[in-house]
Design a protein around this motif. Structure first.
Motif, PDB file in Angstrom:
ATOM      1  N   HIS A  28       0.822  -1.217   0.000  1.00 41.99           N
ATOM      2  CA  HIS A  28       0.000   0.000   0.000  1.00 41.99           C
ATOM      3  C   HIS A  28       0.852   1.262   0.000  1.00 41.99           C
ATOM      4  CE1 HIS A  28      -3.492  -2.537   1.243  1.00 41.99           C
ATOM      5  NE2 HIS A  28      -2.594  -3.191   1.951  1.00 41.99           N
ATOM      6  N   ARG A  33       1.287   3.064  -5.005  1.00 41.35           N
ATOM      7  CA  ARG A  33       0.044   3.752  -5.354  1.00 41.35           C
ATOM      8  C   ARG A  33       0.255   4.617  -6.598  1.00 41.35           C
ATOM      9  NH1 ARG A  33      -3.556   4.028  -0.483  1.00 41.35           N
ATOM     10  NH2 ARG A  33      -4.526   5.828  -1.455  1.00 41.35           N
ATOM     11  N   PHE A  40      -3.287  -0.030  -4.196  1.00 38.34           N
ATOM     12  CA  PHE A  40      -2.236  -0.941  -3.730  1.00 38.34           C
ATOM     13  C   PHE A  40      -1.764  -1.791  -4.903  1.00 38.34           C
ATOM     14  CE2 PHE A  40      -6.302  -3.066  -3.106  1.00 38.34           C
ATOM     15  CZ  PHE A  40      -6.098  -4.326  -3.649  1.00 38.34           C
ATOM     16  N   GLU A 100       1.321  -8.241   3.960  1.00 37.13           N
ATOM     17  CA  GLU A 100       0.940  -6.917   3.475  1.00 37.13           C
ATOM     18  C   GLU A 100       1.950  -5.900   3.982  1.00 37.13           C
ATOM     19  OE1 GLU A 100      -3.210  -5.468   3.368  1.00 37.13           O
ATOM     20  OE2 GLU A 100      -3.714  -7.376   4.318  1.00 37.13           O
ATOM     21  N   VAL A 103       0.799  -1.111   5.694  1.00 40.33           N
ATOM     22  CA  VAL A 103      -0.633  -1.144   6.012  1.00 40.33           C
ATOM     23  C   VAL A 103      -1.107   0.191   6.595  1.00 40.33           C
ATOM     24  CG1 VAL A 103      -0.706  -3.647   6.275  1.00 40.33           C
ATOM     25  CG2 VAL A 103      -0.303  -2.219   8.285  1.00 40.33           C
ATOM     26  N   ARG A 106      -3.008   1.825   4.016  1.00 38.54           N
ATOM     27  CA  ARG A 106      -4.154   1.092   3.448  1.00 38.54           C
ATOM     28  C   ARG A 106      -5.426   1.928   3.537  1.00 38.54           C
ATOM     29  NH1 ARG A 106      -4.172  -4.397   5.972  1.00 38.54           N
ATOM     30  NH2 ARG A 106      -4.741  -3.211   7.815  1.00 38.54           N
ATOM     31  N   GLU A 107      -6.226   1.893   2.494  1.00 31.80           N
ATOM     32  CA  GLU A 107      -7.511   2.598   2.503  1.00 31.80           C
ATOM     33  C   GLU A 107      -8.370   2.077   3.652  1.00 31.80           C
ATOM     34  OE1 GLU A 107      -8.700   5.146   0.551  1.00 31.80           O
ATOM     35  OE2 GLU A 107      -6.650   5.274  -0.207  1.00 31.80           O
ATOM     36  N   LEU A 110     -10.660  -1.000   3.244  1.00 25.56           N
ATOM     37  CA  LEU A 110     -10.076  -2.311   2.941  1.00 25.56           C
ATOM     38  C   LEU A 110      -9.760  -3.048   4.241  1.00 25.56           C
ATOM     39  CD1 LEU A 110      -7.435  -1.695   0.111  1.00 25.56           C
ATOM     40  CD2 LEU A 110      -9.378  -3.276   0.015  1.00 25.56           C
ATOM     41  N   GLN A 118       1.121  -8.656   8.761  1.00 25.90           N
ATOM     42  CA  GLN A 118       0.842  -7.230   8.607  1.00 25.90           C
ATOM     43  C   GLN A 118       2.088  -6.425   8.976  1.00 25.90           C
ATOM     44  OE1 GLN A 118      -2.536  -6.044   7.708  1.00 25.90           O
ATOM     45  NE2 GLN A 118      -2.474  -8.189   7.068  1.00 25.90           N
TER      46      GLN A 118
END
Ligand SMILES: [Zn+2]
Ligand SMILES: [Zn+2]
Length: 124
Positions: A28, A33, A40, A100, A103, A106-107, A110, A118
């Motif tokens: 992300h 972006r 992501f 991921e 994070v 992250r939106e 999501l 994470q």
């Protein structure tokens, strides 16, 4: 051995990877972006000797793209090739992220991928 194939939007650049990837991730971060134009990136890494590509690519900061249609495709060095999984021909793919990155970017709408590591920023 399983072979996954993919191509850019216009079809001039093609890729193929053999066997299971070393790792599968989502990132992300701001770089991902901006380069993808999306929220992501979804990618997987294979050893370079199990990755092949055909067709001329453009390159920016080691990130390869199709100079005709602009699809973002992969980055590769002598050891590893990281493929953007959105370019694979068959969707959905059989691949699920195991981690991921970034994070904290992250939106909000999501959710974390179930079972995936994470990381607030990059992997350590
Ligand atoms: Zn293309
Ligand atoms: Zn990133």
């Amino acid at each position: 051995m399983t072979v996954l194939t993919g191509s850019c939007k216009c079809g001039k650049v093609k890729v193929a990877v053999r066997g299971q990837p070393v790792r599968i991730g989502i990132c992300h971060c701001t770089d991902c972006r901006q380069e993808s134009g999306s929220a992501f990136t979804f990618f997987a890494v294979w050893p370079s000797d199990r990755f092949e590509t055909k067709g001329e690519t453009g390159v920016y900061q080691n990130r390869r793209f199709c100079p005709t249609c602009g699809s973002r495709m992969f980055s590769a060095n002598d050891e590893e090739a990281e493929i953007k999984l959105g370019i694979l021909t068959d969707a959905p793919t059989p691949l699920k992220p195991t981690y991921e990155l970034w994070v904290k970017r992250r939106e909000h709408w999501l959710d974390p991928v179930e079972g995936a590591e994470q990381h607030q920023e990059d992997r350590i």
